[in-house]
Scaffold this motif. Structure first.
Motif, short mmCIF file in Angstrom:
data_model
loop_
_atom_site.label_atom_id
_atom_site.label_comp_id
_atom_site.label_asym_id
_atom_site.label_seq_id
_atom_site.Cartn_x
_atom_site.Cartn_y
_atom_site.Cartn_z
N ALA A 221 0.84 -1.20 0.00
CA ALA A 221 0.00 0.00 0.00
C ALA A 221 0.87 1.25 0.00
CB ALA A 221 -0.91 0.00 1.22
N SER B 127 0.12 5.74 -5.18
CA SER B 127 -0.62 5.71 -3.90
C SER B 127 -1.63 4.57 -3.89
CB SER B 127 -1.33 7.05 -3.66
OG SER B 127 -0.41 8.12 -3.67
N LYS C 162 -3.87 1.40 -3.06
CA LYS C 162 -4.57 0.98 -1.86
C LYS C 162 -4.96 -0.50 -1.99
CE LYS C 162 -6.73 5.56 -1.57
NZ LYS C 162 -8.02 6.31 -1.52
N SER D 197 -1.65 -4.67 2.43
CA SER D 197 -1.78 -3.61 3.45
C SER D 197 -0.63 -3.65 4.43
CB SER D 197 -3.10 -3.77 4.19
OG SER D 197 -3.19 -5.07 4.77
#
Length: 121
Positions: free
Chosen positions: A14, A84, A86, A121
Motif C-alpha cells: 500500500a 498511492s 490501496k 496492506s
C-alpha cells in the motif's frame, strides 16, 4: 484480428506504485478509445480510466488524483501510472480498445487477457 497484450501487473505494498501497459497488435489504422477496466473477486468489472484518440480522459472517482492514463496513437499503446495504491485497488486489470479499424476490418471492441494487481496492506 487485433490482439491486446497487457504487462506491468504485480504485487506492491500500500502506498506504492505500478505502471500498466497495453499494446494493440495488427495492421491498425485507428482506434477510438482505449482504456483500463478492473474486476475484483466477487465484483463486476468496472471502468478505471479511458482516453480517446484526441486525448480526452475520464477516470473513476476512486482513482482520480492517483492514476494517470496516457496513450501513444502512433504505437497503438495505452499506459496507466498507478500511484498511492490501496488494498482496494486489488483486481485483475483489463485493457480495452473500442472502434478498431484496420485496412480491411472493423472491430467494435477488443479486450486484453488481464493482468493481476495485488496491493498488500
Amino acid at each position: 484480428q487485433v490482439q491486446l497484450v497487457e504487462s506491468g501487473g504485480g504485487l506492491v505494498q500500500a502506498g506504492g506504485s505500478l505502471r500498466l501497459s497495453c499494446a494493440a497488435s495488427g495492421s491498425i489504422f485507428s482506434i477510438n478509445t482505449m482504456g483500463w477496466y478492473r474486476q475484483a473477486p466477487g465484483k463486476q468489472r468496472e471502468l478505471v480510466a479511458i482516453v480517446t484518440s484526441g486525448g480526452t480522459t475520464n477516470y473513476a472517482d476512486s482513482v482520480k488524483g492517483r492514476f494517470t492514463i496516457s496513450r501513444d496513437n502512433a504505437k497503438n499503446t495505452v499506459s496507466m501510472q498507478m500511484n498511492s495504491l490501496k488494498p482496494e485497488d486489488t483486481a485483475v486489470y483489463y485493457c480495452r480498445a473500442d472502434e478498431i479499424r484496420t485496412r480491411l476490418t472493423y472491430e467494435p471492441q477488443s479486450w486484453g487477457q488481464g493482468t493481476q494487481v495485488t496491493v498488500s496492506s
